[in-house]
Scaffold this motif. Structure first.
Motif, PDB file in Angstrom:
ATOM      1  N   MET A   1       0.818  -1.153  -0.070  1.00 16.02           N
ATOM      2  CA  MET A   1      -0.003   0.139   0.053  1.00 16.02           C
ATOM      3  C   MET A   1       0.870   1.273  -0.084  1.00 16.02           C
ATOM      4  SD  MET A   1      -3.007  -1.434   0.245  1.00 16.02           S
ATOM      5  CE  MET A   1      -4.303  -0.205   1.193  1.00 16.02           C
ATOM      6  N   GLN A   2       0.498   2.462  -0.499  1.00 11.04           N
ATOM      7  CA  GLN A   2       1.182   3.614  -0.503  1.00 11.04           C
ATOM      8  C   GLN A   2       0.296   4.688  -0.377  1.00 11.04           C
ATOM      9  OE1 GLN A   2       4.531   4.850  -3.362  1.00 11.04           O
ATOM     10  NE2 GLN A   2       2.746   5.888  -4.167  1.00 11.04           N
ATOM     11  N   TYR A   3       0.775   5.692   0.513  1.00 10.32           N
ATOM     12  CA  TYR A   3       0.429   7.158   0.020  1.00 10.32           C
ATOM     13  C   TYR A   3       1.481   8.118   0.120  1.00 10.32           C
ATOM     14  CZ  TYR A   3       1.237   8.156   5.114  1.00 10.32           C
ATOM     15  OH  TYR A   3       1.984   8.297   6.360  1.00 10.32           O
ATOM     16  N   ALA A   4       1.097   9.414  -0.850  1.00 14.72           N
ATOM     17  CA  ALA A   4       2.055  10.172  -1.150  1.00 14.72           C
ATOM     18  C   ALA A   4       1.911  11.563  -0.547  1.00 14.72           C
ATOM     19  CB  ALA A   4       2.313  10.060  -2.723  1.00 14.72           C
ATOM     20  N   ALA A   5       2.861  12.127  -0.240  1.00 14.56           N
ATOM     21  CA  ALA A   5       2.743  13.613  -0.064  1.00 14.56           C
ATOM     22  C   ALA A   5       3.987  14.502  -0.461  1.00 14.56           C
ATOM     23  CB  ALA A   5       2.899  13.671   1.741  1.00 14.56           C
ATOM     24  N   GLN A   6       3.577  15.661  -0.479  1.00 15.67           N
ATOM     25  CA  GLN A   6       4.805  16.595  -1.137  1.00 15.67           C
ATOM     26  C   GLN A   6       4.943  17.926  -0.255  1.00 15.67           C
ATOM     27  OE1 GLN A   6       3.889  16.719  -5.303  1.00 15.67           O
ATOM     28  NE2 GLN A   6       5.881  15.652  -5.521  1.00 15.67           N
ATOM     29  N   SER A   7       6.029  18.470  -0.271  1.00 22.10           N
ATOM     30  CA  SER A   7       6.183  19.933   0.179  1.00 22.10           C
ATOM     31  C   SER A   7       6.819  20.595  -0.827  1.00 22.10           C
ATOM     32  CB  SER A   7       7.082  19.925   1.486  1.00 22.10           C
ATOM     33  OG  SER A   7       7.279  20.948   2.112  1.00 22.10           O
ATOM     34  N   ASP A   8       6.391  22.026  -0.766  1.00 23.86           N
ATOM     35  CA  ASP A   8       7.150  22.959  -1.720  1.00 23.86           C
ATOM     36  C   ASP A   8       8.702  22.631  -1.870  1.00 23.86           C
ATOM     37  OD1 ASP A   8       4.886  24.076  -2.475  1.00 23.86           O
ATOM     38  OD2 ASP A   8       4.719  25.710  -1.204  1.00 23.86           O
ATOM     39  N   TYR A   9       9.279  23.090  -2.768  1.00 23.19           N
ATOM     40  CA  TYR A   9      10.709  22.836  -3.087  1.00 23.19           C
ATOM     41  C   TYR A   9      11.443  23.627  -2.265  1.00 23.19           C
ATOM     42  CZ  TYR A   9      15.475  22.805  -5.164  1.00 23.19           C
ATOM     43  OH  TYR A   9      16.657  22.642  -5.277  1.00 23.19           O
ATOM     44  N   SER A  10      11.131  25.060  -2.060  1.00 20.23           N
ATOM     45  CA  SER A  10      11.899  25.639  -1.068  1.00 20.23           C
ATOM     46  C   SER A  10      10.953  26.251   0.095  1.00 20.23           C
ATOM     47  CB  SER A  10      12.375  27.154  -1.905  1.00 20.23           C
ATOM     48  OG  SER A  10      11.079  27.845  -2.274  1.00 20.23           O
ATOM     49  N   GLY A  11      11.732  26.751   1.164  1.00 19.36           N
ATOM     50  CA  GLY A  11      10.979  27.221   2.259  1.00 19.36           C
ATOM     51  C   GLY A  11      11.038  25.835   3.255  1.00 19.36           C
TER      52      GLY A  11
END
Length: 154
Positions: free
Chosen positions: A93-103
């Motif tokens: 199973m998988q879930y994906a998350a992201q954050s902005d490249y900078s900051g």
């Protein structure tokens, strides 16, 4: 849409994260080859750990083995966190998350059909093979947890 030339990225172990009965194998990937010992910034790793821990209920809602692996990737356009866990003998199973490249890093679940990029697939492929050669071959879970993709350029 242009496709960039493949340039290997540094992939390394971030250790096993122990959280609420889970053993989580953590990998880090950096688009920039590290010039010092630290693969990823501690602030990014801490935010990833906190995000995974805050989402354990999602994983606990499935028939699981209390083991998973994460891939934390500071890529060329975003910071990505993939969390995978094993259920029903052979299902990942998988879930994906992201954050902005900078900051300052702040993860949120992706709203797209994102699975993984070519760099992240190196760790996912290794973990698939490790699951098959250990747990699905009758070996102890500890052998799976001790199997790691070697640190280096991938």
């Amino acid at each position: 849409m242009p496709i960039p030339m493949y340039t290997p990225r540094h992939l390394g172990r971030l250790g096993i994260w122990q959280m609420s009965g889970w053993s989580i194998k953590a990998y880090g990937i950096s688009a920039q080859a590290p010039k010092r010992e630290q693969l990823l910034q501690p602030e990014l790793i801490n935010e990833a750990r906190s995000f995974v821990e805050a989402n354990l209920a999602r994983m606990n809602g499935t028939p699981h083995y209390s083991v998973d692996f994460v891939v934390l990737h500071h890529g060329s356009s975003a910071k990505t966190l993939l969390t995978q866990w094993w259920v029903n003998e052979c299902v990942c199973m998988q879930y994906a998350a992201q954050s902005d490249y900078s900051g300052k890093p702040k993860f949120s679940h992706v709203k797209s059909d994102l699975m993984a990029c070519a760099y992240e697939l190196a760790a996912i492929d290794f973990e698939r093979r490790a699951w098959i050669s250990t747990v699905m071959s009758g070996k102890q879970m500890e052998e799976y947890l001790e199997s790691w993709l070697p640190d280096g350029l991938h």
